[in-house]
Design a protein around this motif. Structure first.
Motif, PDB file in Angstrom:
ATOM      1  N   THR A   1       0.861  -1.184   0.000  1.00 59.60           N
ATOM      2  CA  THR A   1       0.000   0.000   0.000  1.00 59.60           C
ATOM      3  C   THR A   1       0.896   1.232   0.000  1.00 59.60           C
ATOM      4  O   THR A   1       1.495   1.570   1.012  1.00 59.60           O
ATOM      5  CB  THR A   1      -0.936   0.013   1.221  1.00 59.60           C
ATOM      6  OG1 THR A   1      -0.157  -0.261   2.362  1.00 59.60           O
ATOM      7  CG2 THR A   1      -2.023  -1.022   1.093  1.00 59.60           C
ATOM      8  N   GLN A   2       1.001   1.807  -1.161  1.00 58.90           N
ATOM      9  CA  GLN A   2       1.878   2.981  -1.332  1.00 58.90           C
ATOM     10  C   GLN A   2       1.085   4.164  -1.847  1.00 58.90           C
ATOM     11  O   GLN A   2       1.585   4.937  -2.669  1.00 58.90           O
ATOM     12  CB  GLN A   2       2.980   2.646  -2.336  1.00 58.90           C
ATOM     13  CG  GLN A   2       3.953   1.599  -1.839  1.00 58.90           C
ATOM     14  CD  GLN A   2       5.170   1.490  -2.734  1.00 58.90           C
ATOM     15  OE1 GLN A   2       5.257   0.594  -3.548  1.00 58.90           O
ATOM     16  NE2 GLN A   2       6.088   2.421  -2.597  1.00 58.90           N
ATOM     17  N   THR A   3      -0.135   4.273  -1.389  1.00 57.83           N
ATOM     18  CA  THR A   3      -0.982   5.378  -1.823  1.00 57.83           C
ATOM     19  C   THR A   3      -0.198   6.680  -1.779  1.00 57.83           C
ATOM     20  O   THR A   3       0.379   7.029  -0.749  1.00 57.83           O
ATOM     21  CB  THR A   3      -2.212   5.494  -0.897  1.00 57.83           C
ATOM     22  OG1 THR A   3      -2.864   4.228  -0.882  1.00 57.83           O
ATOM     23  CG2 THR A   3      -3.155   6.586  -1.370  1.00 57.83           C
ATOM     24  N   ASN A   4      -0.170   7.381  -2.891  1.00 57.59           N
ATOM     25  CA  ASN A   4       0.542   8.661  -2.919  1.00 57.59           C
ATOM     26  C   ASN A   4      -0.497   9.745  -3.134  1.00 57.59           C
ATOM     27  O   ASN A   4      -1.086   9.855  -4.203  1.00 57.59           O
ATOM     28  CB  ASN A   4       1.578   8.649  -4.048  1.00 57.59           C
ATOM     29  CG  ASN A   4       2.669   9.683  -3.858  1.00 57.59           C
ATOM     30  OD1 ASN A   4       3.527   9.843  -4.719  1.00 57.59           O
ATOM     31  ND2 ASN A   4       2.670  10.410  -2.757  1.00 57.59           N
ATOM     32  N   GLU A   5      -0.763  10.502  -2.081  1.00 57.81           N
ATOM     33  CA  GLU A   5      -1.877  11.445  -2.083  1.00 57.81           C
ATOM     34  C   GLU A   5      -1.342  12.873  -2.070  1.00 57.81           C
ATOM     35  O   GLU A   5      -0.951  13.398  -1.015  1.00 57.81           O
ATOM     36  CB  GLU A   5      -2.764  11.156  -0.864  1.00 57.81           C
ATOM     37  CG  GLU A   5      -3.970  12.034  -0.761  1.00 57.81           C
ATOM     38  CD  GLU A   5      -4.740  12.165  -2.055  1.00 57.81           C
ATOM     39  OE1 GLU A   5      -5.479  11.244  -2.400  1.00 57.81           O
ATOM     40  OE2 GLU A   5      -4.595  13.209  -2.749  1.00 57.81           O
ATOM     41  N   ALA A   6      -1.348  13.486  -3.246  1.00 56.31           N
ATOM     42  CA  ALA A   6      -0.885  14.872  -3.348  1.00 56.31           C
ATOM     43  C   ALA A   6      -1.714  15.800  -2.456  1.00 56.31           C
ATOM     44  O   ALA A   6      -1.220  16.845  -2.003  1.00 56.31           O
ATOM     45  CB  ALA A   6      -0.962  15.341  -4.802  1.00 56.31           C
ATOM     46  N   GLY A   7      -2.975  15.410  -2.174  1.00 57.91           N
ATOM     47  CA  GLY A   7      -3.844  16.222  -1.324  1.00 57.91           C
ATOM     48  C   GLY A   7      -3.238  16.507   0.042  1.00 57.91           C
ATOM     49  O   GLY A   7      -3.603  17.486   0.708  1.00 57.91           O
ATOM     50  N   ARG A   8      -2.316  15.661   0.485  1.00 62.73           N
ATOM     51  CA  ARG A   8      -1.685  15.885   1.801  1.00 62.73           C
ATOM     52  C   ARG A   8      -0.798  17.127   1.794  1.00 62.73           C
ATOM     53  O   ARG A   8      -0.447  17.641   2.862  1.00 62.73           O
ATOM     54  CB  ARG A   8      -0.890  14.636   2.208  1.00 62.73           C
ATOM     55  CG  ARG A   8      -1.823  13.457   2.466  1.00 62.73           C
ATOM     56  CD  ARG A   8      -1.115  12.158   2.754  1.00 62.73           C
ATOM     57  NE  ARG A   8      -2.093  11.073   2.927  1.00 62.73           N
ATOM     58  CZ  ARG A   8      -1.930   9.824   2.498  1.00 62.73           C
ATOM     59  NH1 ARG A   8      -0.818   9.470   1.870  1.00 62.73           N
ATOM     60  NH2 ARG A   8      -2.870   8.918   2.697  1.00 62.73           N
ATOM     61  N   CYS A   9      -0.466  17.631   0.611  1.00 62.71           N
ATOM     62  CA  CYS A   9       0.302  18.895   0.549  1.00 62.71           C
ATOM     63  C   CYS A   9      -0.503  20.048   1.153  1.00 62.71           C
ATOM     64  O   CYS A   9       0.087  21.015   1.657  1.00 62.71           O
ATOM     65  CB  CYS A   9       0.673  19.229  -0.897  1.00 62.71           C
ATOM     66  SG  CYS A   9       2.010  18.210  -1.536  1.00 62.71           S
TER      67      CYS A   9
ATOM     68  N   LEU B   1      12.949   9.459  -0.364  1.00 67.53           N
ATOM     69  CA  LEU B   1      13.570   8.206   0.036  1.00 67.53           C
ATOM     70  C   LEU B   1      12.433   7.211   0.216  1.00 67.53           C
ATOM     71  O   LEU B   1      11.436   7.527   0.868  1.00 67.53           O
ATOM     72  CB  LEU B   1      14.295   8.453   1.362  1.00 67.53           C
ATOM     73  CG  LEU B   1      15.272   7.439   1.932  1.00 67.53           C
ATOM     74  CD1 LEU B   1      16.395   7.131   0.954  1.00 67.53           C
ATOM     75  CD2 LEU B   1      15.849   8.003   3.234  1.00 67.53           C
ATOM     76  N   ASP B   2      12.563   6.036  -0.366  1.00 72.53           N
ATOM     77  CA  ASP B   2      11.506   5.038  -0.190  1.00 72.53           C
ATOM     78  C   ASP B   2      12.093   3.643  -0.366  1.00 72.53           C
ATOM     79  O   ASP B   2      13.004   3.448  -1.174  1.00 72.53           O
ATOM     80  CB  ASP B   2      10.376   5.243  -1.220  1.00 72.53           C
ATOM     81  CG  ASP B   2       9.082   4.588  -0.772  1.00 72.53           C
ATOM     82  OD1 ASP B   2       8.148   5.333  -0.370  1.00 72.53           O
ATOM     83  OD2 ASP B   2       8.989   3.339  -0.797  1.00 72.53           O
ATOM     84  N   LEU B   3      11.551   2.673   0.389  1.00 74.00           N
ATOM     85  CA  LEU B   3      11.991   1.281   0.224  1.00 74.00           C
ATOM     86  C   LEU B   3      11.685   0.800  -1.181  1.00 74.00           C
ATOM     87  O   LEU B   3      12.384  -0.047  -1.724  1.00 74.00           O
ATOM     88  CB  LEU B   3      11.253   0.374   1.224  1.00 74.00           C
ATOM     89  CG  LEU B   3      11.619   0.506   2.690  1.00 74.00           C
ATOM     90  CD1 LEU B   3      10.745  -0.437   3.525  1.00 74.00           C
ATOM     91  CD2 LEU B   3      13.101   0.224   2.912  1.00 74.00           C
TER      92      LEU B   3
ATOM     93  N   HIS C   1       7.304  13.594   6.421  1.00 77.36           N
ATOM     94  CA  HIS C   1       6.685  12.303   6.096  1.00 77.36           C
ATOM     95  C   HIS C   1       5.205  12.352   6.440  1.00 77.36           C
ATOM     96  O   HIS C   1       4.795  12.993   7.417  1.00 77.36           O
ATOM     97  CB  HIS C   1       7.364  11.151   6.839  1.00 77.36           C
ATOM     98  CG  HIS C   1       7.580  11.384   8.298  1.00 77.36           C
ATOM     99  ND1 HIS C   1       6.718  10.946   9.265  1.00 77.36           N
ATOM    100  CD2 HIS C   1       8.572  12.046   8.944  1.00 77.36           C
ATOM    101  CE1 HIS C   1       7.175  11.296  10.450  1.00 77.36           C
ATOM    102  NE2 HIS C   1       8.296  11.988  10.284  1.00 77.36           N
ATOM    103  N   THR C   2       4.408  11.705   5.604  1.00 72.70           N
ATOM    104  CA  THR C   2       2.971  11.641   5.832  1.00 72.70           C
ATOM    105  C   THR C   2       2.526  10.197   5.639  1.00 72.70           C
ATOM    106  O   THR C   2       2.828   9.579   4.622  1.00 72.70           O
ATOM    107  CB  THR C   2       2.191  12.552   4.856  1.00 72.70           C
ATOM    108  OG1 THR C   2       2.334  12.060   3.538  1.00 72.70           O
ATOM    109  CG2 THR C   2       2.684  13.988   4.890  1.00 72.70           C
ATOM    110  N   SER C   3       1.835   9.652   6.643  1.00 67.52           N
ATOM    111  CA  SER C   3       1.289   8.285   6.576  1.00 67.52           C
ATOM    112  C   SER C   3       2.354   7.262   6.217  1.00 67.52           C
ATOM    113  O   SER C   3       2.176   6.447   5.303  1.00 67.52           O
ATOM    114  CB  SER C   3       0.131   8.236   5.558  1.00 67.52           C
ATOM    115  OG  SER C   3      -0.867   9.150   5.911  1.00 67.52           O
TER     116      SER C   3
END
Ligand SMILES: C[S@@+](CC[C@H](N)C(=O)[O-])C[C@H]1O[C@@H](n2cnc3c(N)ncnc32)[C@H](O)[C@@H]1O
Length: 311
Positions: free
Chosen positions: A89-97, A167-169, A238-240
């Protein structure tokens, strides 16, 4: 927590009022011994509702109707299981900006952004998007990120960003159609606006892809931070993300991040990064805590849709 408890809690706290179809599915799975037995064969980290439902969507299966979903899951379990084991689960949510913006804009400019757990890096472009906080509009780009705010000190302009790195695994590549298809499958069924937002944000990132490094947020953070240019404020954020990181490694991360120059923004669950005192959250729905340099500032909703500043 048991698998049945995980699905029931997901229905009540995450999907309720946000995705009726996932609420229905999660409740149905939580009460279905045969489906629970299938999930029980998976490693503990691979049993999350979001991963299962996204894989079924990715494979073209039904996610609106629990009965159709059940038939599909039982009939196609080998294919579902294989996909679950290689995906995350790598949801990438630009809305968090929209949650980060008030803090970023208040820091000394310009900024060097370093996101840990960046996924495809869509949160690395807070200067390129536009924001609508009620009547208050900031920026002129796309997508336009809407966020309902209470008591938030709103900025008048977007920050100036001179460097961005992630940075991401397992970094995802917005120029790879298969990665974008997986990011799309991670978005909940009813959320057409989030799908449109993904396309618009992916176009921004694809036009100027970020520096994305495969690595661990503890072991590989100092080396990447050292690449940030002098003369800019380094902001590690970092977010979520820390929900996925075991507690001792979270502790190691907070120790490393505090040794770096600049600032640290966290947007994580209240139980993930514990704070000495927090006010009551504004309702039963899941809220994260936005914090600057370890000081909690606001309750935030998971996809960036709302933020309540602490009084
Ligand atoms: C749910 S995604 C969030 C992505 C992005 N922060 C956002 O809010 O849109 C969590 C990301 O954290 C990454 N991640 C998990 N553990 C990590 C670790 N130890 N080091 C680096 N990245 C990690 C995962 O690969 C995944 O891409």
């Amino acid at each position: 927590m048991t698998i049945t408890g995980t699905y029931a809690e997901f229905a009540a706290r995450e999907a309720h009022g946000v995705s009726p179809s996932y609420e229905r599915l999660a409740l149905a799975v939580s009460a279905d011994d045969e489906l629970l037995a299938l999930l029980d064969t998976l490693p503990a980290t691979k049993r999350q509702p979001n991963l299962l439902f996204s894989v079924v969507r990715f494979l073209g299966g039904p996610v609106e109707n629990p009965t159709a979903f059940r038939h599909y899951m039982v009939a196609n379990w080998p294919a579902i299981e294989a996909e679950i084991l290689v995906r995350a689960t790598q949801t990438n949510e630009a809305g968090r900006c929209a949650l980060l913006l008030p803090v970023l804009a208040a820091l000394p400019q310009p900024l060097a952004l370093l996101e840990v757990g960046a996924s495809a890096g869509l949160c690395l472009y807070p200067d390129r998007y536009a924001y609508r906080y009620g009547d208050h509009v900031v920026g002129t780009g796309e997508p336009i990120l809407e966020c309902a705010v209470t008591g938030v000190p709103l900025p008048s302009r977007v920050p100036e960003v001179v460097w961005r790195a992630g940075l991401d695994l397992n970094p995802l590549d917005v120029t790879d159609p298969a990665d974008v298809a997986w990011l799309d499958a991670l978005i909940w069924p009813e959320h057409a606006h989030r799908r449109a937002r993904l396309r618009a944000a992916a176009a921004v990132a694809a036009a100027e892809p970020p520096l994305l490094v495969r690595g661990d947020l503890v072991d590989d953070l100092p080396a990447l931070a050292a690449q940030a240019p002098a003369g800019a404020t380094l902001v590690v954020f970092h977010t979520s993300v820390l929900f996925y990181v075991p507690a001792p490694r979270r502790e190691a991360f907070t120790q490393v991040v505090r040794t770096l120059p600049g600032h640290w923004i966290a947007n994580e669950g209240a139980e993930v990064l514990p704070y000495a005192t927090l006010p009551q959250p504004p309702g039963d729905a899941l809220h994260n805590v936005l914090a600057l340099d370890g000081t909690p500032l606001a309750w935030t909703r998971p996809h960036g849709q709302a933020m309540t500043w602490f009084a």
